[in-house]
Design a protein around this motif. Structure first.
Motif: not given
Length: 453
Positions: A306-318, A323-326, A330-341
């Motif tokens: 969750a916290e890694a995705h918050a840190l890198h979300r803009e980087r992964l959207a561009g 250029r990042i290890d796939h 893949a692991r960071i994008r799992l954070g997209e599914k984690i809600t605030v609750s």
């Protein structure tokens, strides 16, 4: 010039005038540059090292030593800002970033103790793997495996390999899910993960702020204590060796031995028997909180993700995502599914589990279990099969991430050999902010754990 590797042994030579810091720095840099494995370091700080070593030499000759660490070499995981050098965090997407304007707080602290920074060590990209694989800068070879290319462990892969290969006596790493203790165990050295917040994290590239901690990789517990003192601005350690008869450890019966290699279990249990024979009190019991850590992750997702995705979300959207290890993507994008609750539920459960676990440790007991359930696996199969990579990565992180989630401090000490003659780590842990007690106990137990007493 010298084959001494520990901080303590080098300090004797330097402080007595038998070894000049400038000569030691040159020898260290030459050793790194001539070493067969070019993937251990991502860059040397030669000008800085020469400047710091000459200053140390002049101080010591004038009788103005800054203390035990003055003039000794140190290497830094490529997450720490070193003034004038680019912090890439193991990623090519940061390689064109401006050089750091100032040292990270802990870098400045060890510089203040007179240590000589010789360079940056390789790591898993963005610190997001326990294996140490890096497709951009190469995967360091595990020095404990002479013939086969096996993982060094991550994410502080280069830091562990640099120490285990005898290139430097000390390297500083970070630990969010095991990234100091794992590579230390797999390469046969000592790794100390401090309680989160024991050291200032200013100038350290983050992964997950609620979990990130750091610590030294070195050859002995004594060296870890010296490094800890230096990072706190002390000229000498204040930690004393504990009395064996006063120490009690508890071996958890939950999770940490699941699917463990038989050789790892045998080696760990032999170390436990040595402790018992020396008068250390040992008992065993289940820890339901250990299982609940993984149940929470299955239900809500991982806190680190969750916290890694918050840190890198803009980087992964561009475009940088390509250029990042796939596997990291893949692991960071799992954070997209984690809600605030989900995130709030994880934090609330974490606080509860920390208290429940501490309550099960009676009378100042320490936890003890294998650092990992296996020895270092070969690199090639992991690169050929992403499913295997993720499976082995999860198992590699399993035992240590419990300590991060529960905010423990821990020291991994080599306790013998497992399959293929590879190192096995013995992890001694204590609740948060009991670092001094932990290091005191580890200092007393180290020779027994290693089988040297």
């Amino acid at each position: 010039m010298t084959n001494q590797k520990t901080l303590a042994s080098l300090a004797v030579l330097v402080q007595s005038g038998q070894l000049d810091p400038a000569a030691l720095a040159m020898e260290t840099l030459s050793r790194i540059e001539s070493h067969a494995d070019r993937s251990i370091f991502v860059g040397l700080t030669r000008e800085r090292a020469e400047r710091e070593a000459k200053a140390a030499s002049a101080r010591i000759k004038a009788g103005r030593s800054l203390g035990l660490l003055d003039g000794l070499p140190v290497a830094w995981k490529d997450l720490f800002d070193l003034a004038g050098s680019v912090t890439t965090a193991g990623s090519v997407v940061l390689a064109d970033s401006p050089p750091a304007a100032a040292d990270a707080t802990v870098v400045a602290a060890l510089a203040g103790a007179g240590m000589v920074s010789v360079g940056r060590t390789n790591m898993s990209e963005f610190a997001f793997s326990g294996l140490g694989v890096n497709p951009h800068y190469g995967t360091p070879r595990n020095p404990a495996s002479a013939d086969e290319h096996r993982i060094p462990g991550g994410s502080s892969s280069g830091s562990a390999a640099a120490v285990a290969a005898g290139l430097v006596p000390l390297a500083i790493g970070t630990d969010t899910g095991g990234s100091v203790r794992i590579p230390a165990a797999l390469t046969g050295i000592v790794g100390y993960k401090a309680t989160r917040g024991r050291y200032a994290m200013k100038g350290v590239f983050p992964l997950a702020g609620s979990l990130d901690s750091l610590g030294p990789l070195c050859h002995t517990v004594e060296d870890a204590i010296w490094a800890d003192a230096g990072m706190h601005g002390l000229t000498a350690p204040v930690i004393r060796r504990a009395e064996l008869g006063d120490l009690s450890i508890i071996v958890p019966e939950t999770v940490v031995f699941d699917d463990a290699e038989p050789e790892v279990v045998r080696t760990f249990e032999a170390a436990v028997r040595r402790l018992e024979a020396a008068g250390v009190k040992v008992r065993r019991q289940p820890f339901p909180s250990f299982s609940e850590v993984f149940e929470l992750t299955a239900r809500h997702g991982a806190l680190v993700t969750a916290e890694a995705h918050a840190l890198h979300r803009e980087r992964l959207a561009g475009p940088e995502a390509a250029r990042i290890d796939h596997r990291v993507v893949a692991r960071i994008r799992l954070g997209e599914k984690i809600t605030v609750s989900d995130y709030i539920a994880l934090l609330e459960a974490r606080d509860r589990l920390i208290h429940e676990t501490v309550e099960r440790l009676k009378g100042g007991e320490f936890l003890a279990h294998p650092t990992l359930p296996h020895v270092a696996p070969p690199v090639a199969p992991l690169l050929a099969d992403d499913d295997l990579f993720f499976k082995v990565n999860a198992k590699t992180l399993r035992n240590t991430l419990i300590g991060n989630f529960l905010d423990f401090c821990g020291v991994s000490i080599p306790c013998g050999e497992g399959a293929a003659g590879l190192p096995v780590g013995f992890l001694l842990s204590a609740p948060h902010h009991q670092d001094d007690r932990l290091l005191s106990a580890a200092l007393a137990l180290e020779a027994l754990i290693r089988g040297e007493a």
